[in-house]
Scaffold this motif. Structure first.
Motif, PDB file in Angstrom:
ATOM      1  N   ASP A 199       0.823  -1.207   0.000  1.00  0.00           N
ATOM      2  CA  ASP A 199       0.000   0.000   0.000  1.00  0.00           C
ATOM      3  C   ASP A 199       0.863   1.265   0.000  1.00  0.00           C
ATOM      4  OD1 ASP A 199      -2.966   0.816   0.342  1.00  0.00           O
ATOM      5  OD2 ASP A 199      -1.903   2.101   1.773  1.00  0.00           O
ATOM      6  N   LYS A 200       0.319   2.333  -0.604  1.00  0.00           N
ATOM      7  CA  LYS A 200       1.057   3.591  -0.722  1.00  0.00           C
ATOM      8  C   LYS A 200       1.288   4.260   0.630  1.00  0.00           C
ATOM      9  CE  LYS A 200      -0.626   4.586  -5.399  1.00  0.00           C
ATOM     10  NZ  LYS A 200      -1.399   5.536  -6.250  1.00  0.00           N
ATOM     11  N   ILE A 201       0.388   4.036   1.579  1.00  0.00           N
ATOM     12  CA  ILE A 201       0.535   4.679   2.890  1.00  0.00           C
ATOM     13  C   ILE A 201       1.814   4.195   3.576  1.00  0.00           C
ATOM     14  CG2 ILE A 201      -0.491   4.919   5.182  1.00  0.00           C
ATOM     15  CD1 ILE A 201      -3.237   4.637   3.878  1.00  0.00           C
ATOM     16  N   LEU A 202       2.009   2.888   3.623  1.00  0.00           N
ATOM     17  CA  LEU A 202       3.211   2.347   4.257  1.00  0.00           C
ATOM     18  C   LEU A 202       4.459   2.732   3.477  1.00  0.00           C
ATOM     19  CD1 LEU A 202       4.399   0.627   6.538  1.00  0.00           C
ATOM     20  CD2 LEU A 202       4.149  -1.360   5.044  1.00  0.00           C
ATOM     21  N   HIS A 203       4.368   2.702   2.150  1.00  0.00           N
ATOM     22  CA  HIS A 203       5.503   3.096   1.317  1.00  0.00           C
ATOM     23  C   HIS A 203       5.922   4.528   1.625  1.00  0.00           C
ATOM     24  CE1 HIS A 203       7.401   4.748  -2.366  1.00  0.00           C
ATOM     25  NE2 HIS A 203       7.992   3.561  -2.403  1.00  0.00           N
ATOM     26  N   PHE A 204       4.956   5.408   1.778  1.00  0.00           N
ATOM     27  CA  PHE A 204       5.243   6.806   2.103  1.00  0.00           C
ATOM     28  C   PHE A 204       5.952   6.907   3.451  1.00  0.00           C
ATOM     29  CE2 PHE A 204       4.237  10.903   3.956  1.00  0.00           C
ATOM     30  CZ  PHE A 204       4.371  11.798   2.898  1.00  0.00           C
ATOM     31  N   PHE A 205       5.451   6.194   4.435  1.00  0.00           N
ATOM     32  CA  PHE A 205       6.021   6.244   5.783  1.00  0.00           C
ATOM     33  C   PHE A 205       7.472   5.773   5.797  1.00  0.00           C
ATOM     34  CE2 PHE A 205       6.972   4.565   9.981  1.00  0.00           C
ATOM     35  CZ  PHE A 205       6.478   5.550  10.829  1.00  0.00           C
ATOM     36  N   LEU A 206       7.775   4.741   5.030  1.00  0.00           N
ATOM     37  CA  LEU A 206       9.106   4.136   5.058  1.00  0.00           C
ATOM     38  C   LEU A 206      10.114   4.827   4.141  1.00  0.00           C
ATOM     39  CD1 LEU A 206       8.176   0.333   5.069  1.00  0.00           C
ATOM     40  CD2 LEU A 206       8.978   1.708   7.005  1.00  0.00           C
ATOM     41  N   THR A 207       9.647   5.690   3.237  1.00  0.00           N
ATOM     42  CA  THR A 207      10.560   6.236   2.230  1.00  0.00           C
ATOM     43  C   THR A 207      10.613   7.761   2.175  1.00  0.00           C
ATOM     44  OG1 THR A 207       8.845   6.154   0.504  1.00  0.00           O
ATOM     45  CG2 THR A 207      10.245   4.209   0.764  1.00  0.00           C
ATOM     46  N   TYR A 208       9.552   8.449   2.578  1.00  0.00           N
ATOM     47  CA  TYR A 208       9.506   9.909   2.397  1.00  0.00           C
ATOM     48  C   TYR A 208      10.425  10.591   3.403  1.00  0.00           C
ATOM     49  CZ  TYR A 208       7.599  14.518   1.363  1.00  0.00           C
ATOM     50  OH  TYR A 208       7.455  15.823   0.979  1.00  0.00           O
ATOM     51  N   VAL A 209      11.326  11.451   2.917  1.00  0.00           N
ATOM     52  CA  VAL A 209      12.312  12.076   3.791  1.00  0.00           C
ATOM     53  C   VAL A 209      12.031  13.552   4.041  1.00  0.00           C
ATOM     54  CG1 VAL A 209      14.143  10.466   3.181  1.00  0.00           C
ATOM     55  CG2 VAL A 209      13.820  12.524   1.807  1.00  0.00           C
ATOM     56  N   GLY A 210      11.005  14.124   3.424  1.00  0.00           N
ATOM     57  CA  GLY A 210      10.683  15.533   3.641  1.00  0.00           C
ATOM     58  C   GLY A 210       9.848  15.727   4.891  1.00  0.00           C
ATOM     59  N   PRO A 211       9.232  16.909   5.045  1.00  0.00           N
ATOM     60  CA  PRO A 211       8.320  17.138   6.177  1.00  0.00           C
ATOM     61  C   PRO A 211       7.229  16.075   6.206  1.00  0.00           C
ATOM     62  CG  PRO A 211       8.787  19.194   5.028  1.00  0.00           C
ATOM     63  CD  PRO A 211       9.358  18.099   4.188  1.00  0.00           C
ATOM     64  N   HIS A 212       7.110  15.368   7.315  1.00  0.00           N
ATOM     65  CA  HIS A 212       6.244  14.189   7.367  1.00  0.00           C
ATOM     66  C   HIS A 212       4.811  14.589   7.718  1.00  0.00           C
ATOM     67  CE1 HIS A 212       4.793  10.174   8.670  1.00  0.00           C
ATOM     68  NE2 HIS A 212       5.535   9.813   7.654  1.00  0.00           N
ATOM     69  N   LYS A 213       4.026  14.889   6.674  1.00  0.00           N
ATOM     70  CA  LYS A 213       2.618  15.240   6.856  1.00  0.00           C
ATOM     71  C   LYS A 213       1.761  14.158   6.205  1.00  0.00           C
ATOM     72  CE  LYS A 213       3.583  20.196   7.023  1.00  0.00           C
ATOM     73  NZ  LYS A 213       3.301  21.532   6.445  1.00  0.00           N
ATOM     74  N   ILE A 214       1.844  12.965   6.783  1.00  0.00           N
ATOM     75  CA  ILE A 214       1.184  11.814   6.180  1.00  0.00           C
ATOM     76  C   ILE A 214      -0.334  11.942   6.233  1.00  0.00           C
ATOM     77  CG2 ILE A 214       1.194  10.424   8.297  1.00  0.00           C
ATOM     78  CD1 ILE A 214       1.865   7.995   6.524  1.00  0.00           C
TER      79      ILE A 214
END
Length: 359
Positions: A199-214
């Motif tokens: 899922d894209k949500i978990l992918h975002f959490f594990l990979t996004y390095v910018g300001p974390h506004k999930i």
């Protein structure tokens, strides 16, 4: 799938076409023997050998066939999992070792960072699958947990460790370590879930390095069963005896949770006792090492101590054996076993919540 596997060999298209022609089945599908021959021909082609040796390969036993170099097969492994699930979505279709290969999570505490008024706690999260390392706060885990519950209301979503006051978090090292382990277990379980892992949500959490506004990024995310292509047939996939089996499953969960919890508690108690003993053994090992490394001059100061038949010659082998044994005694695996049981208990608890939701 087979074509994708051959492409991993990085051979020219003409060579791959020749390999395909040599193993193509008249029945319209590739047999296991055909797959073995194709892989063997791929290995020969990578070695610069002609791929026309089909007859010679037929005479060779499978154990002697050459093996090709295919690089990283993670994406193909995930594709195989998806194909098995599409064929029968009511079955997992994975072995436990296969589940463990989906991802491996490392989570470490970052040294205290200063906020505007108070220090806050951050965690360094590393995903082996995505080859990424990001920093996350506890509030980021809370946001991920809420989104996963919204997206997957009928999946096994483990709970997060409870929130504590800022003063407790900053001053209690034991609490920080306990929470770090619990957060790692949470991420390990969701990252190895065959559906949530994609899922894209978990992918975002594990990979996004910018300001974390999930939360803002996935605002209004829909329940998976509103968007899943097989949502219309979901009711047909539910076993007819589900109503009868639910009470039995609940009771088995209770019994299993109690038994595993008791084993975990006993191991945790034993691990604490062994940790204290381990510290004493390590101290003994250090003292013995000091004796072992005394120089001839230091032994010579003691009458009759120097020489092979003196005190140093007789004691050194014994001291060396004791030092080695002390180091071995200091290494304990009980704590790792406790964490494995904790992961299992977290999963059981998530299963129990899901069952109560369906009831």
């Amino acid at each position: 799938m087979f074509i994708k596997l051959l492409v991993k060999s990085s051979l020219p298209k003409a060579t791959l076409s020749q390999i395909w022609e040599n193993v193509e089945s008249q029945e319209g599908y590739l047999t296991r023997d055909g797959l073995y021959r194709a892989l063997a021909l791929t290995a020969l082609a990578q070695q610069g050998v002609s791929t026309d040796g089909r007859g010679q390969l037929l005479k060779m036993p499978p154990s002697e066939l050459p093996k090709p170099s295919l690089g990283d097969l993670t994406d193909l492994r995930m594709l195989g999992i998806q194909l098995r699930q599409e064929k029968n979505p009511s079955l997992l279709g994975l072995t436990y070792p296969e589940v463990c290969t989906l991802d491996s999570i490392t989570l470490e505490l970052v040294p205290g960072k200063k906020g505007l008024f108070l220090k806050h706690v951050e965690y360094e999260v590393t995903s082996q699958r995505y080859k990424t390392t990001v920093e996350r706060r506890y509030t980021d885990f809370v946001a991920l947990h809420e989104l996963l519950l919204q997206r997957f209301p009928y999946r096994l979503i483990p709970s997060l460790p409870p929130k504590q006051g800022v003063s407790v978090v900053r001053e209690n090292a034991s609490f920080l370590e306990t929470r770090r382990k619990a957060l790692k277990r949470f991420l390990t379980l969701v990252a190895r879930h065959p559906i949530i892992a994609e899922d894209k949500i978990l992918h975002f959490f594990l990979t996004y390095v910018g300001p974390h506004k999930i939360r803002e990024h996935f605002k209004g995310v829909q329940d998976e069963f509103y968007t899943h292509p097989r949502a219309a047939e979901a009711r047909e996939l539910v076993p007819l005896d589900t109503g009868v089996q639910l009470p039995l499953v609940k009771e088995r969960l209770r019994q299993l949770g109690a038994a595993v919890g008791a084993v975990r508690d006993l191991l945790a108690q034993g691990a604490g006792e062994l940790q204290a003993a381990s510290s004493r053994w390590q101290q003994l090992g250090r003292q013995l090492s000091l004796l072992i490394h005394l120089g001839p001059g230091e032994w010579g100061a003691i009458p009759g101590a120097a020489g092979p038949w003196g005190l140093s010659g007789l004691l050194q082998p014994t001291l060396q054996a004791l030092a080695t044994a002390s180091t071995a005694q200091g290494d304990s695996q009980e704590e790792q076993l406790v964490e494995q049981l904790n992961i299992y208990l977290d999963q059981l608890a998530a299963f129990k919540v899901t069952i109560c939701t369906l009831d």
